[in-house]
Design an enzyme around this catalytic site. Structure first.
Site, PDB file in Angstrom:
ATOM      1  N   ARG A 284     -10.396 -15.032  -6.138  1.00  0.00           N
ATOM      2  CA  ARG A 284      -9.525 -15.680  -7.121  1.00  0.00           C
ATOM      3  C   ARG A 284      -9.952 -17.119  -7.387  1.00  0.00           C
ATOM      4  O   ARG A 284      -9.786 -17.622  -8.502  1.00  0.00           O
ATOM      5  CB  ARG A 284      -8.081 -15.657  -6.637  1.00  0.00           C
ATOM      6  CG  ARG A 284      -7.482 -14.282  -6.778  1.00  0.00           C
ATOM      7  CD  ARG A 284      -6.037 -14.295  -6.405  1.00  0.00           C
ATOM      8  NE  ARG A 284      -5.419 -13.040  -6.787  1.00  0.00           N
ATOM      9  CZ  ARG A 284      -4.389 -12.505  -6.146  1.00  0.00           C
ATOM     10  NH1 ARG A 284      -3.873 -13.116  -5.105  1.00  0.00           N
ATOM     11  NH2 ARG A 284      -3.874 -11.374  -6.566  1.00  0.00           N
TER      12      ARG A 284
ATOM     13  N   LYS B 257       3.391   4.039  -4.807  1.00  0.00           N
ATOM     14  CA  LYS B 257       4.629   4.510  -5.432  1.00  0.00           C
ATOM     15  C   LYS B 257       4.487   4.914  -6.893  1.00  0.00           C
ATOM     16  O   LYS B 257       3.917   4.177  -7.687  1.00  0.00           O
ATOM     17  CB  LYS B 257       5.663   3.395  -5.358  1.00  0.00           C
ATOM     18  CG  LYS B 257       6.175   3.136  -3.969  1.00  0.00           C
ATOM     19  CD  LYS B 257       7.260   2.107  -4.065  1.00  0.00           C
ATOM     20  CE  LYS B 257       7.855   1.783  -2.718  1.00  0.00           C
ATOM     21  NZ  LYS B 257       8.703   0.598  -2.831  1.00  0.00           N
TER      22      LYS B 257
ATOM     23  N   GLY C  91      -5.261  -5.280  -6.104  1.00  0.00           N
ATOM     24  CA  GLY C  91      -6.015  -5.764  -4.950  1.00  0.00           C
ATOM     25  C   GLY C  91      -6.938  -4.748  -4.299  1.00  0.00           C
ATOM     26  O   GLY C  91      -8.113  -5.018  -4.073  1.00  0.00           O
TER      27      GLY C  91
ATOM     28  N   GLY D 171       0.607  -6.987 -10.434  1.00  0.00           N
ATOM     29  CA  GLY D 171       1.826  -6.753 -11.212  1.00  0.00           C
ATOM     30  C   GLY D 171       1.673  -7.183 -12.667  1.00  0.00           C
ATOM     31  O   GLY D 171       2.136  -6.483 -13.578  1.00  0.00           O
TER      32      GLY D 171
HETATM   33  P1  AMP Z   1       0.159  -0.151  -4.428  1.00  0.00           P
HETATM   34  O1  AMP Z   1       0.602  -1.476  -3.952  1.00  0.00           O
HETATM   35  O2  AMP Z   1       1.221   0.670  -5.079  1.00  0.00           O
HETATM   36  O3  AMP Z   1      -1.129  -0.219  -5.243  1.00  0.00           O
HETATM   37  O4  AMP Z   1      -0.186   0.691  -3.117  1.00  0.00           O
HETATM   38  C1  AMP Z   1      -1.196   0.340  -2.247  1.00  0.00           C
HETATM   39  C2  AMP Z   1      -0.932   0.996  -0.944  1.00  0.00           C
HETATM   40  O5  AMP Z   1      -0.854   2.394  -1.080  1.00  0.00           O
HETATM   41  C3  AMP Z   1      -2.021   0.739   0.073  1.00  0.00           C
HETATM   42  O6  AMP Z   1      -1.504  -0.090   1.078  1.00  0.00           O
HETATM   43  C4  AMP Z   1      -2.353   2.112   0.610  1.00  0.00           C
HETATM   44  O7  AMP Z   1      -2.483   2.167   2.011  1.00  0.00           O
HETATM   45  C5  AMP Z   1      -1.188   2.948   0.160  1.00  0.00           C
HETATM   46  N1  AMP Z   1      -1.552   4.364   0.057  1.00  0.00           N
HETATM   47  C6  AMP Z   1      -2.453   4.925  -0.746  1.00  0.00           C
HETATM   48  N2  AMP Z   1      -2.564   6.237  -0.505  1.00  0.00           N
HETATM   49  C7  AMP Z   1      -1.713   6.523   0.483  1.00  0.00           C
HETATM   50  C8  AMP Z   1      -1.358   7.724   1.187  1.00  0.00           C
HETATM   51  N3  AMP Z   1      -1.947   8.891   0.906  1.00  0.00           N
HETATM   52  N4  AMP Z   1      -0.414   7.618   2.145  1.00  0.00           N
HETATM   53  C9  AMP Z   1       0.167   6.452   2.448  1.00  0.00           C
HETATM   54  N5  AMP Z   1      -0.112   5.287   1.821  1.00  0.00           N
HETATM   55  C10 AMP Z   1      -1.041   5.327   0.853  1.00  0.00           C
END
Ligand code: AMP
Length: 403
Positions: free
Chosen positions: A36, A198, A359, A382
């Site tokens: 960054r 999510k 990230g 975000g």
């Molecule tokens: P986000 O902030 O929504 O982009 O989510 C990122 C997070 O999703 C990371 O910390 C990953 O470890 C988690 N993640 C991705 N795939 C999985 C999975 N199959 N099970 C649990 N966590 C996951």
């Protein structure tokens, strides 16, 4: 661009307040990842070369309105000084006497970095008096902190009311140009790859992508399990948002009705529970999704899915990617994400416009050694998602309109 750019400003001899995003990881007083900081350098150099007195301001972490040593920007000033090969002064506070004295001491082409804006609770409250104090330090305002543009804070929105001109920095401009092109006029086939934890975080962007005629939607990461469970698959202990099952089905139906190809994983890397990986004992294996049993937890997409997703990118002209395909932080569950990093880089080499944001996906293209193949690496998480979902970012809306 509809908004004023730093290139429209007369910077010579002026005090330019540049809001940057130096929210970087710091360990033992050293900057761990300076992506960054590097991203802001073109704007800083531009301002210096045009004779501005540069005042840099940023947030770092979540100090909750208090002075917290580990969130000090002091080591960032030292790091930036090394990157630029010139001194960067540091002010112990972002407002008041400490800031004023350092700003007054600047000559043309010199730089000061102010202490963490979030040491003051007024920053996140977009407090008017605080915004005015920040504005009193400068003649001109530039926002180069795309990653913070979705927040209406004193340094991103409030301050603009008290300056004559508020312009976008070069990084901000580049972000708006590339992301703007994707949402207004993407070249087809247009493919979006979404992953991460999510579904709920990504619904607005998924709906916006369907509205913008995305051709293919590739879903990996934990969010895929919500879709798979909604379709009736056993997903065992994989991370699922049970309250989103209905929404996942609606998205699937919207895709079918709009001719959007929705691709979900057909195989995955699993462990027998989340526990084994905590002790460093990894018992991972790759199995087809339909072989999943109640004890399995899906951690990453499998080899077949990487191959299917990669071939879905073959003829793509525009690709956006946000979110990891698995638990990227815990090897070997980074393999799917690294595989996709190679696939998008190959697509970019063939001439596709490839935009990577968030990230983990950005870290993956760096880890895979393909970062310089990517058309545009977005510094926003975000902010990128909100922009792609068609929302106006407060930090952008607040900039001066071009006349
Ligand atoms: P986000 O902030 O929504 O982009 O989510 C990122 C997070 O999703 C990371 O910390 C990953 O470890 C988690 N993640 C991705 N795939 C999985 C999975 N199959 N099970 C649990 N966590 C996951």
């Amino acid at each position: 661009m509809r908004k004023l750019s730093i290139r429209d400003l007369d910077l010579s001899g002026k005090r330019a307040f540049i809001r940057v995003d130096f929210n970087v990881p710091i360990k033992d007083g050293e900057v761990e990842d300076d992506t960054r900081i590097r991203a802001a350098i073109p704007t800083i150099n531009y301002a210096i070369e045009h004779g501005a007195r540069v005042i840099l301001a940023s947030h770092l972490g979540r100090p909750k309105g208090q002075r917290v040593d580990k969130y000090s920007l002091r080591s960032v000033a030292e790091h930036l000084s090394k990157l630029l090969g010139k001194p960067v002064a540091f002010a112990e506070d972002c407002v008041g006497e400490a800031a004023r004295a350092k700003v007054d001491a600047l000559n043309d082409g010199e730089i000061v970095l102010l202490e963490n804006l979030r040491f003051h609770p007024e920053e996140e409250k977009n407090d008017e008096v605080f915004a005015q104090q920040l504005a009193s330090l400068c003649d001109l305002y530039v926002n180069d902190a795309f990653g913070a543009a979705h927040r209406a804070h004193a340094s991103t929105v409030g301050i603009t009311k008290f300056v004559k001109q508020a312009a976008a920095g070069l990084l901000m401009e580049k972000e708006l140009e590339y992301l703007g092109r994707v949402i207004s006029n993407p070249e087809h086939p247009f493919v979006a790859i979404l992953g991460g934890a999510k579904v709920s975080d990504k619904i607005p962007v998924i709906n916006a992508l369907i509205d913008r005629n995305v051709d293919k939607l590739l879903v990996g990461g934990a969010m895929a399990y919500t879709f798979l469970k909604a379709e009736g698959f056993t997903v065992g202990k994989s991370l699922v948002e049970n309250d989103m099952l209905g929404t996942a089905l609606q998205i699937k139906q919207r895709c079918e009705a709009s001719g959007v190809e929705l691709l979900l994983p057909t195989d995955h890397q699993i462990v027998d529970s989340y526990e084994p990986i905590k002790g460093g004992q990894v018992l991972a294996k790759t199995i087809p999704i339909e072989f999943t049993n109640a004890g399995h937890a899906g951690m990453d997409i499998g080899i077949e899915t990487v191959a299917r997703f990669s071939s879905a990118l073959k003829d793509a002209k525009t690709i956006i990617w946000n979110g990891p395909m698995g638990v990227f932080e815990e090897p070997p569950f980074n393999q799917g994400t690294i595989g996709i990093a190679h696939a998008v880089a190959e697509a970019a080499d063939r001439g596709a416009i490839v935009i990577v944001g968030g990230g983990d996906s950005v870290a993956a293209v760096t880890q895979a050694g393909v970062a310089d193949h990517i058309t545009h690496i977005s510094t926003g998480g975000g902010a990128t998602l909100e922009f792609l979902a068609g929302k106006e970012l407060p930090g952008v809306a607040a900039l001066t309109d071009r006349t």
